[in-house]
Design a protein around this motif. Structure first.
Motif, PDB file in Angstrom:
ATOM      1  N   PHE A  84       0.831  -1.194   0.000  1.00 47.12           N
ATOM      2  CA  PHE A  84       0.000   0.000   0.000  1.00 47.12           C
ATOM      3  C   PHE A  84       0.873   1.254   0.000  1.00 47.12           C
ATOM      4  CE2 PHE A  84      -2.957  -2.944   2.375  1.00 47.12           C
ATOM      5  CZ  PHE A  84      -3.823  -3.114   1.316  1.00 47.12           C
ATOM      6  N   LEU A  85       0.419   2.285  -0.705  1.00 40.37           N
ATOM      7  CA  LEU A  85       1.141   3.545  -0.798  1.00 40.37           C
ATOM      8  C   LEU A  85       0.342   4.656  -0.129  1.00 40.37           C
ATOM      9  CD1 LEU A  85       2.241   3.354  -4.555  1.00 40.37           C
ATOM     10  CD2 LEU A  85       3.514   2.586  -2.542  1.00 40.37           C
ATOM     11  N   ALA A  86       1.020   5.781   0.129  1.00 42.70           N
ATOM     12  CA  ALA A  86       0.331   6.933   0.712  1.00 42.70           C
ATOM     13  C   ALA A  86      -0.747   7.461  -0.229  1.00 42.70           C
ATOM     14  CB  ALA A  86       1.345   8.029   1.031  1.00 42.70           C
ATOM     15  N   THR A  87      -0.556   7.247  -1.528  1.00 39.01           N
ATOM     16  CA  THR A  87      -1.527   7.740  -2.512  1.00 39.01           C
ATOM     17  C   THR A  87      -2.758   6.852  -2.623  1.00 39.01           C
ATOM     18  OG1 THR A  87      -0.250   6.586  -4.218  1.00 39.01           O
ATOM     19  CG2 THR A  87       0.208   8.917  -3.884  1.00 39.01           C
ATOM     20  N   ASP A  88      -2.739   5.655  -1.998  1.00 41.88           N
ATOM     21  CA  ASP A  88      -3.913   4.773  -2.022  1.00 41.88           C
ATOM     22  C   ASP A  88      -4.903   5.235  -0.961  1.00 41.88           C
ATOM     23  OD1 ASP A  88      -2.804   3.129  -4.019  1.00 41.88           O
ATOM     24  OD2 ASP A  88      -1.678   1.999  -2.516  1.00 41.88           O
ATOM     25  N   ASP A  89      -5.430   6.427  -1.168  1.00 41.01           N
ATOM     26  CA  ASP A  89      -6.279   7.062  -0.153  1.00 41.01           C
ATOM     27  C   ASP A  89      -7.736   7.025  -0.600  1.00 41.01           C
ATOM     28  OD1 ASP A  89      -7.074   8.428   2.067  1.00 41.01           O
ATOM     29  OD2 ASP A  89      -5.621  10.048   1.862  1.00 41.01           O
ATOM     30  N   THR A  90      -8.599   7.589   0.244  1.00 36.10           N
ATOM     31  CA  THR A  90     -10.013   7.702  -0.095  1.00 36.10           C
ATOM     32  C   THR A  90     -10.182   8.504  -1.388  1.00 36.10           C
ATOM     33  OG1 THR A  90     -10.553   7.679   2.250  1.00 36.10           O
ATOM     34  CG2 THR A  90     -12.262   8.457   0.757  1.00 36.10           C
ATOM     35  N   GLY A  91     -11.008   8.004  -2.264  1.00 34.03           N
ATOM     36  CA  GLY A  91     -11.223   8.660  -3.550  1.00 34.03           C
ATOM     37  C   GLY A  91     -10.358   8.120  -4.659  1.00 34.03           C
ATOM     38  N   ARG A  92      -9.312   7.371  -4.330  1.00 37.87           N
ATOM     39  CA  ARG A  92      -8.448   6.752  -5.332  1.00 37.87           C
ATOM     40  C   ARG A  92      -8.982   5.358  -5.658  1.00 37.87           C
ATOM     41  NH1 ARG A  92      -5.123   9.640  -8.179  1.00 37.87           N
ATOM     42  NH2 ARG A  92      -3.667   7.890  -8.299  1.00 37.87           N
ATOM     43  N   PRO A  93      -8.644   4.809  -6.842  1.00 41.45           N
ATOM     44  CA  PRO A  93      -9.100   3.453  -7.180  1.00 41.45           C
ATOM     45  C   PRO A  93      -8.670   2.456  -6.105  1.00 41.45           C
ATOM     46  CG  PRO A  93      -8.163   4.529  -9.107  1.00 41.45           C
ATOM     47  CD  PRO A  93      -7.887   5.432  -7.939  1.00 41.45           C
ATOM     48  N   PRO A  94      -9.606   1.695  -5.548  1.00 40.71           N
ATOM     49  CA  PRO A  94      -9.274   0.756  -4.470  1.00 40.71           C
ATOM     50  C   PRO A  94      -8.311  -0.333  -4.944  1.00 40.71           C
ATOM     51  CG  PRO A  94     -11.637   1.156  -4.550  1.00 40.71           C
ATOM     52  CD  PRO A  94     -11.055   1.749  -5.797  1.00 40.71           C
ATOM     53  N   VAL A  95      -7.374  -0.682  -4.073  1.00 40.21           N
ATOM     54  CA  VAL A  95      -6.392  -1.711  -4.391  1.00 40.21           C
ATOM     55  C   VAL A  95      -6.411  -2.782  -3.304  1.00 40.21           C
ATOM     56  CG1 VAL A  95      -4.912  -0.152  -5.696  1.00 40.21           C
ATOM     57  CG2 VAL A  95      -4.531  -0.459  -3.242  1.00 40.21           C
ATOM     58  N   MET A  96      -5.841  -3.932  -3.627  1.00 41.28           N
ATOM     59  CA  MET A  96      -5.857  -5.072  -2.718  1.00 41.28           C
ATOM     60  C   MET A  96      -4.532  -5.812  -2.789  1.00 41.28           C
ATOM     61  SD  MET A  96      -8.387  -8.433  -2.860  1.00 41.28           S
ATOM     62  CE  MET A  96      -9.828  -7.501  -2.345  1.00 41.28           C
ATOM     63  N   LEU A  97      -4.100  -6.331  -1.653  1.00 41.40           N
ATOM     64  CA  LEU A  97      -2.972  -7.251  -1.598  1.00 41.40           C
ATOM     65  C   LEU A  97      -3.500  -8.642  -1.286  1.00 41.40           C
ATOM     66  CD1 LEU A  97      -0.511  -5.166   0.645  1.00 41.40           C
ATOM     67  CD2 LEU A  97      -0.771  -5.069  -1.839  1.00 41.40           C
ATOM     68  N   ILE A  98      -2.871  -9.662  -1.851  1.00 43.03           N
ATOM     69  CA  ILE A  98      -3.228 -11.039  -1.519  1.00 43.03           C
ATOM     70  C   ILE A  98      -1.967 -11.773  -1.086  1.00 43.03           C
ATOM     71  CG2 ILE A  98      -5.177 -11.055  -3.134  1.00 43.03           C
ATOM     72  CD1 ILE A  98      -3.461 -12.735  -5.041  1.00 43.03           C
ATOM     73  N   ASN A  99      -2.118 -12.828  -0.308  1.00 40.29           N
ATOM     74  CA  ASN A  99      -0.935 -13.596   0.059  1.00 40.29           C
ATOM     75  C   ASN A  99      -0.657 -14.681  -0.979  1.00 40.29           C
ATOM     76  OD1 ASN A  99      -2.906 -15.488   0.652  1.00 40.29           O
ATOM     77  ND2 ASN A  99      -2.257 -15.829   2.756  1.00 40.29           N
ATOM     78  N   ASP A 100       0.522 -15.276  -0.897  1.00 33.51           N
ATOM     79  CA  ASP A 100       0.890 -16.244  -1.922  1.00 33.51           C
ATOM     80  C   ASP A 100       0.069 -17.521  -1.819  1.00 33.51           C
ATOM     81  OD1 ASP A 100       2.093 -16.876   0.458  1.00 33.51           O
ATOM     82  OD2 ASP A 100       4.006 -17.480  -0.406  1.00 33.51           O
ATOM     83  N   ALA A 101      -0.550 -17.793  -0.654  1.00 38.54           N
ATOM     84  CA  ALA A 101      -1.437 -18.951  -0.548  1.00 38.54           C
ATOM     85  C   ALA A 101      -2.683 -18.760  -1.399  1.00 38.54           C
ATOM     86  CB  ALA A 101      -1.818 -19.193   0.912  1.00 38.54           C
ATOM     87  N   LEU A 102      -3.249 -17.555  -1.393  1.00 43.96           N
ATOM     88  CA  LEU A 102      -4.412 -17.275  -2.236  1.00 43.96           C
ATOM     89  C   LEU A 102      -4.017 -17.264  -3.707  1.00 43.96           C
ATOM     90  CD1 LEU A 102      -7.216 -14.732  -1.466  1.00 43.96           C
ATOM     91  CD2 LEU A 102      -6.365 -14.969  -3.780  1.00 43.96           C
ATOM     92  N   ALA A 103      -2.858 -16.687  -4.008  1.00 37.55           N
ATOM     93  CA  ALA A 103      -2.399 -16.653  -5.399  1.00 37.55           C
ATOM     94  C   ALA A 103      -2.209 -18.065  -5.944  1.00 37.55           C
ATOM     95  CB  ALA A 103      -1.095 -15.859  -5.505  1.00 37.55           C
ATOM     96  N   ALA A 104      -1.623 -18.948  -5.122  1.00 37.44           N
ATOM     97  CA  ALA A 104      -1.386 -20.324  -5.581  1.00 37.44           C
ATOM     98  C   ALA A 104      -2.689 -21.085  -5.733  1.00 37.44           C
ATOM     99  CB  ALA A 104      -0.464 -21.037  -4.600  1.00 37.44           C
ATOM    100  N   ARG A 105      -3.665 -20.817  -4.876  1.00 30.52           N
ATOM    101  CA  ARG A 105      -4.927 -21.563  -4.925  1.00 30.52           C
ATOM    102  C   ARG A 105      -5.839 -21.097  -6.060  1.00 30.52           C
ATOM    103  NH1 ARG A 105      -9.601 -20.696  -0.544  1.00 30.52           N
ATOM    104  NH2 ARG A 105      -9.936 -18.933  -1.962  1.00 30.52           N
ATOM    105  N   ASP A 106      -5.992 -19.776  -6.212  1.00 32.36           N
ATOM    106  CA  ASP A 106      -6.987 -19.247  -7.145  1.00 32.36           C
ATOM    107  C   ASP A 106      -6.414 -18.735  -8.456  1.00 32.36           C
ATOM    108  OD1 ASP A 106      -8.920 -19.805  -5.258  1.00 32.36           O
ATOM    109  OD2 ASP A 106      -8.820 -17.809  -4.356  1.00 32.36           O
ATOM    110  N   PHE A 107      -5.098 -18.558  -8.536  1.00 28.58           N
ATOM    111  CA  PHE A 107      -4.465 -18.104  -9.781  1.00 28.58           C
ATOM    112  C   PHE A 107      -3.260 -18.991 -10.092  1.00 28.58           C
ATOM    113  CE2 PHE A 107      -6.444 -14.495  -7.676  1.00 28.58           C
ATOM    114  CZ  PHE A 107      -7.209 -13.925  -8.679  1.00 28.58           C
ATOM    115  N   PRO A 108      -3.483 -20.302 -10.219  1.00 24.23           N
ATOM    116  CA  PRO A 108      -2.341 -21.213 -10.375  1.00 24.23           C
ATOM    117  C   PRO A 108      -1.617 -21.078 -11.712  1.00 24.23           C
ATOM    118  CG  PRO A 108      -4.399 -22.398 -10.665  1.00 24.23           C
ATOM    119  CD  PRO A 108      -4.772 -21.011 -10.233  1.00 24.23           C
TER     120      PRO A 108
END
Length: 305
Positions: A142-166
């Protein structure tokens, strides 16, 4: 003579049984101790060193938005305090048995469908990943610019990446939370290390992280920080006592009526999560040593006799 021989055989039999029992206990205690030591050295997915956690209590009743504003003001004041390298808050901490599971939706081949089984959603502040010593494996945090009003962003862990985006790169994928029309689209911008949330003996579960600053508005609204209150964490190089004093000073600037509560180091939280395996290993090891001592005394007595 036959009575004496019978007693001798009985004595030898008891000693053999005692030695066998002591050997079994020693082996069991050794295996339990080895299991505990392996558990204590497992990769937690974060760096617990120099991290102090706490909660705050206040006599005033506040709305969820007021809670969020106060939390942001507090971590901002803490981050600028001397000796504190980073500060963050969230609804949960690693190894705290709380969970928010929400289904993520995405468009695949023009059809809106679930990304996978509902992952654990972590609602945190901007510097949570850095404060907890988690690793950004790909993309960014996350960056300081990821504030209210900016396009929402998300982080995922590598367990989710391996399971749902193999078989594809999840970076840049849009996922939605909530039910239309109150739905919010988040762009996956980073993959972070998987934290053993449910215990050191449990495999990391799929998790997604969103910044509390970006969930206000007309879209999906998260649950409030209450009833348990926000968990705060600071990464500090100063001693625990000095850090607590600086936390109280910063809190007095934000909410003079609030007080610091439930203070614990992250290392204590990790240690408490494996207290039962440690206790089991110690108890079985103690009884094994006692049994071995009794067997040795019995064997010595029989040989002497």
């Amino acid at each position: 003579r036959s009575l004496s021989a019978g007693r001798h055989r009985l004595t030898r039999g008891l000693v053999v049984a005692e030695v066998a029992l002591a050997t079994t206990l020693l082996i069991g205690g050794g295996l339990l101790m080895r299991s505990y030591l392996s558990l204590a050295r497992v990769d937690t997915g974060f760096d617990a060193r120099d991290v102090l956690t706490f909660q705050i209590t206040s006599p005033e009743t506040t709305t969820p938005e007021e809670q969020r504003v106060r939390a942001e003001l507090l971590v901002s004041a803490l981050a600028s305090a001397p000796g504190i390298d980073a500060a963050a808050y969230g609804r949960q901490l690693p190894l705290v048995q709380l969970q928010d599971s929400i289904t993520l939706m995405t468009a695949r081949n023009g059809v809106e469908q679930p990304v996978g089984e509902a992952p654990d959603i972590r609602m945190v502040s901007r510097d949570y990943v850095r404060t907890m010593g988690m690793r950004v494996l790909r993309g960014r945090g996350f960056l300081a610019t990821d504030d209210t009003g900016r396009p929402p962003v998300m982080l995922i862990n590598d367990a989710l990446a391996a399971r749902d985006f193999p078989r594809r790169d999840p970076i840049g994928t849009l996922v939605r939370m909530g039910t239309p029309p109150r739905a919010t689209a988040f762009e996956i911008v980073g993959i972070v290390s998987s934290v053993r949330q449910r215990g050191l003996d449990r495999a990391p579960q799929p998790q997604a992280f969103i910044d509390f600053r970006q969930v206000a508005g007309d879209g999906w609204t998260p649950p409030p920080l209450f009833p348990v209150g926000a968990y705060y964490a600071v990464r500090a190089t100063a001693g625990t006592t000095t850090t607590i004093d600086r936390i109280r000073t910063a809190l007095a600037q934000v909410d003079p009526q609030a007080r610091v509560d439930n203070v614990a180091t992250m290392e204590q939280i990790v240690a408490n999560s494996i207290v039962q395996p440690r206790l089991n290993a110690i108890l079985l090891g103690f009884f094994a040593v006692v049994a071995a001592g009794l067997a040795a005394v019995g064997l010595y007595g029989t040989v002497s006799y």
